[in-house]
Design a protein around this motif. Structure first.
Motif, mmCIF file in Angstrom:
data_model
loop_
_atom_site.group_PDB
_atom_site.id
_atom_site.type_symbol
_atom_site.label_atom_id
_atom_site.label_comp_id
_atom_site.label_asym_id
_atom_site.label_seq_id
_atom_site.Cartn_x
_atom_site.Cartn_y
_atom_site.Cartn_z
ATOM 1 N N UNK A 40 -13.442 61.122 15.699
ATOM 2 C CA UNK A 40 -12.088 60.631 15.432
ATOM 3 C C UNK A 40 -11.104 61.317 16.376
ATOM 4 N N UNK A 41 -10.338 60.534 17.081
ATOM 5 C CA UNK A 41 -9.339 61.044 18.004
ATOM 6 C C UNK A 41 -8.035 61.271 17.241
ATOM 7 N N UNK A 42 -7.693 62.534 16.988
ATOM 8 C CA UNK A 42 -6.499 62.849 16.197
ATOM 9 C C UNK A 42 -5.294 62.997 17.139
ATOM 10 N N UNK A 43 -4.804 61.853 17.577
ATOM 11 C CA UNK A 43 -3.766 61.779 18.602
ATOM 12 C C UNK A 43 -2.401 61.431 18.022
ATOM 13 N N UNK A 44 -2.075 61.993 16.865
ATOM 14 C CA UNK A 44 -0.812 61.655 16.208
ATOM 15 C C UNK A 44 0.409 62.213 16.923
ATOM 16 N N UNK A 45 0.287 63.363 17.557
ATOM 17 C CA UNK A 45 1.440 64.010 18.167
ATOM 18 C C UNK A 45 1.829 63.272 19.444
ATOM 19 N N UNK A 46 2.932 62.519 19.435
ATOM 20 C CA UNK A 46 3.275 61.690 20.603
ATOM 21 C C UNK A 46 3.729 62.501 21.807
ATOM 22 N N UNK A 47 4.248 63.718 21.581
ATOM 23 C CA UNK A 47 4.708 64.532 22.690
ATOM 24 C C UNK A 47 3.560 65.261 23.393
ATOM 25 N N UNK A 77 -17.710 50.501 11.871
ATOM 26 C CA UNK A 77 -17.132 49.705 10.781
ATOM 27 C C UNK A 77 -15.769 50.178 10.295
ATOM 28 N N UNK A 78 -15.323 51.369 10.712
ATOM 29 C CA UNK A 78 -14.049 51.894 10.219
ATOM 30 C C UNK A 78 -13.027 52.063 11.346
ATOM 31 N N UNK A 79 -13.184 51.258 12.391
ATOM 32 C CA UNK A 79 -12.243 51.281 13.501
ATOM 33 C C UNK A 79 -10.847 50.843 13.019
ATOM 34 N N UNK A 80 -9.779 51.274 13.726
ATOM 35 C CA UNK A 80 -9.800 52.082 14.950
ATOM 36 C C UNK A 80 -10.049 53.557 14.653
ATOM 37 N N UNK A 81 -10.602 54.257 15.623
ATOM 38 C CA UNK A 81 -10.922 55.670 15.470
ATOM 39 C C UNK A 81 -9.907 56.575 16.173
ATOM 40 N N UNK A 82 -8.736 56.020 16.480
ATOM 41 C CA UNK A 82 -7.611 56.799 16.984
ATOM 42 C C UNK A 82 -6.526 56.811 15.909
ATOM 43 N N UNK A 83 -6.076 57.987 15.530
ATOM 44 C CA UNK A 83 -5.089 58.072 14.458
ATOM 45 C C UNK A 83 -3.790 57.358 14.800
ATOM 46 N N UNK A 84 -3.431 57.300 16.056
ATOM 47 C CA UNK A 84 -2.188 56.634 16.454
ATOM 48 C C UNK A 84 -2.207 55.146 16.132
ATOM 49 N N UNK A 85 -3.378 54.593 15.850
ATOM 50 C CA UNK A 85 -3.504 53.165 15.530
ATOM 51 C C UNK A 85 -3.769 52.926 14.046
ATOM 52 N N UNK A 86 -3.608 53.955 13.226
ATOM 53 C CA UNK A 86 -3.939 53.840 11.807
ATOM 54 C C UNK A 86 -2.710 54.046 10.908
ATOM 55 N N UNK A 87 -1.545 53.790 11.453
ATOM 56 C CA UNK A 87 -0.285 54.050 10.762
ATOM 57 C C UNK A 87 -0.182 53.334 9.414
ATOM 58 N N UNK A 88 -0.668 52.113 9.335
ATOM 59 C CA UNK A 88 -0.517 51.349 8.091
ATOM 60 C C UNK A 88 -1.218 52.037 6.921
ATOM 61 N N UNK A 89 -2.342 52.702 7.182
ATOM 62 C CA UNK A 89 -3.051 53.422 6.123
ATOM 63 C C UNK A 89 -2.239 54.614 5.640
ATOM 64 N N UNK A 90 -1.589 55.306 6.563
ATOM 65 C CA UNK A 90 -0.790 56.466 6.186
ATOM 66 C C UNK A 90 0.450 56.031 5.405
ATOM 67 N N UNK A 91 1.033 54.903 5.797
ATOM 68 C CA UNK A 91 2.193 54.396 5.065
ATOM 69 C C UNK A 91 1.823 54.012 3.639
ATOM 70 N N UNK A 92 0.667 53.413 3.458
ATOM 71 C CA UNK A 92 0.206 53.059 2.110
ATOM 72 C C UNK A 92 0.075 54.315 1.251
ATOM 73 N N UNK A 93 -0.475 55.372 1.834
ATOM 74 C CA UNK A 93 -0.634 56.629 1.091
ATOM 75 C C UNK A 93 0.731 57.246 0.789
ATOM 76 N N UNK A 94 1.653 57.181 1.750
ATOM 77 C CA UNK A 94 3.006 57.707 1.527
ATOM 78 C C UNK A 94 3.667 56.987 0.352
ATOM 79 N N UNK A 95 3.542 55.679 0.306
ATOM 80 C CA UNK A 95 4.145 54.911 -0.793
ATOM 81 C C UNK A 95 3.519 55.296 -2.141
ATOM 82 N N UNK A 96 2.218 55.502 -2.142
ATOM 83 C CA UNK A 96 1.548 55.873 -3.385
ATOM 84 C C UNK A 96 2.019 57.242 -3.870
ATOM 85 N N UNK A 97 2.186 58.173 -2.958
ATOM 86 C CA UNK A 97 2.689 59.498 -3.322
ATOM 87 C C UNK A 97 4.145 59.425 -3.775
#
Length: 281
Positions: A40-47, A77-97
Motif C-alpha cells: 500500500x502506497x501511503x501517499x497522503x501527504x501532498x507536500x 481486488x481492493x484497488x486502488x492501493x494508493x491512499x491519495x485515491x481512497x478519499x471517499x472511504x476516509x470521508x465515510x469513516x469521518x461521517x460515521x465518527x
C-alpha cells in the motif's frame, strides 16, 4: 481465515535499512502463513509525497527480494492501493465518527497547541492535547465537511487500552494519560495517519499489521478508532527499531543508509539483510 499482511511505505524519501528490515519481516510472516502480502502506497501527504520516491520504493523493495501479490503495480481486488485515491472511504469513516459523537472540530492555532501539557515521545508525533476545544463535541453534526479545522477523537479518559503484540508482548496504554485527543483529519483537508490506516486495513481485510515498535502507542489510538467504527481487530507484530551508531532510530534523513545508496555502492541484497539480522541480535 486467509492470512493477509501488508507493507505500507510512504513516498516521502528513500527507504532505509530500518524500513527494509520491517518490510522483510512482514514478507517472511506472510510466507510462513502461506498468505497474501499487500503493498500500500501511503501517499497522503501532498507536500512531501513525490512520484520519484514512489517509484524508488517499489524498485528497491523488489531488488531486496520482497514479493507482494497486491499493490499499485500488481493490481488486486481492493484497488486502488494508493491512499491519495481512497478519499471517499476516509470521508465515510469521518461521517460515521461525527454522527456517533466520537470526534469534534478543533480550531486551536499552533500557538495554542504549544501550551500542550506534554511533548511527544520518540516516534510519537502528537503531544497530549490540552482539551481546549473538547466542548465542541456537540457542534460536530453542524459540519457537512471536515475542511478547515482539525478533527480530534475524544478519548475515554482513564480507560486502559491493552493488546498483545506477537513480538513485543503485552502492551497497555491509558487514554488521557499516555495519549490524548488525537487528530483524525487535518485542517488542510488531509485524513490523518491514524484514521487512514485503520480504514484501509479494514477495507483490505488485513489480518496482521507488521510495523516498527515506534508505533506501539499509535496502536492504542487505532484500537479506539476500530471500536468506534465497528471494525475487526487485526493481530499486531511490532519490529524492533534499527538504530544508528549514536543509538538514534533511523529516519529518512539518513540518506547514506538508504537502500538506493547501498545499491549504488554495490551492496547485494544479502548484505542488507545481514545488517537486519545483526541489528536484531
Amino acid at each position: 481465515m486467509l492470512y493477509r499482511g501488508r507493507i505500507a511505505p510512504s513516498p516521502t524519501g528513500l527507504l532505509h535499512i530500518g524500513h527494509a528490515c520491517t518490510f522483510w519481516t512482514a514478507y517472511q510472516r506472510a510466507l510462513a502463513h502461506k498468505g497474501i502480502l499487500v503493498f500500500r502506497n501511503e501517499d497522503l501527504d501532498p507536500q512531501r509525497s513525490k512520484p520519484e520516491f514512489a517509484t524508488a520504493m517499489i524498485d528497491d523493495l523488489r531488488w531486496l527480494g520482497i514479493e507482494w501479490q497486491e499493490g499499485p503495480d500488481a493490481g488486486g481486488p481492493f484497488a486502488p492501493y494508493e491512499q491519495s485515491r481512497r478519499r471517499s472511504l476516509y470521508l465515510d469513516a469521518w461521517r460515521k465518527l461525527r454522527d456517533g459523537g466520537f470526534i469534534y472540530p478543533c480550531t486551536c492555532s499552533r500557538k495554542d497547541l504549544a501550551s500542550a501539557a506534554a511533548a511527544p515521545n520518540e516516534g510519537d508525533d502528537e503531544p497530549i492535547y490540552n482539551r481546549r476545544c473538547r466542548e465542541r463535541i456537540n457542534q460536530a453534526r453542524n459540519y457537512d465537511s471536515p475542511v478547515g479545522v482539525n478533527w480530534r477523537f475524544r478519548v475515554p479518559d482513564g480507560e486502559a487500552v491493552s493488546f498483545g503484540d506477537a513480538h513485543q508482548g503485552a502492551q497497555r496504554f491509558v487514554a488521557g494519560k499516555d495519549f490524548g485527543d488525537f487528530v483524525v483529519w487535518r485542517r488542510d483537508d488531509v485524513p490523518a495517519y491514524q484514521l487512514a490506516v485503520v480504514v484501509d486495513d479494514e477495507a483490505m481485510q488485513i489480518t496482521e499489521v507488521v510495523r516498527g515498535a515506534d508505533l506501539l502507542k499509535s496502536t492504542a489510538r487505532q484500537l479506539l478508532l476500530i471500536r468506534a467504527l465497528g471494525y475487526r481487530v487485526p493481530a499486531y507484530y511490532h519490529c524492533d527499531l534499527v538504530r544508528d551508531e549514536a543509538g538514534l532510530r533511523l529516519a529518512k534523513r539518513h540518506d547514506a543508509l538508504s537502500l538506493r545508496r547501498l545499491r549504488e555502492r554495490g551492496l547485494p541484497p544479502s548484505d542488507v539483510l545481514a545488517l537486519c539480522r545483526s541489528s536484531a541480535s
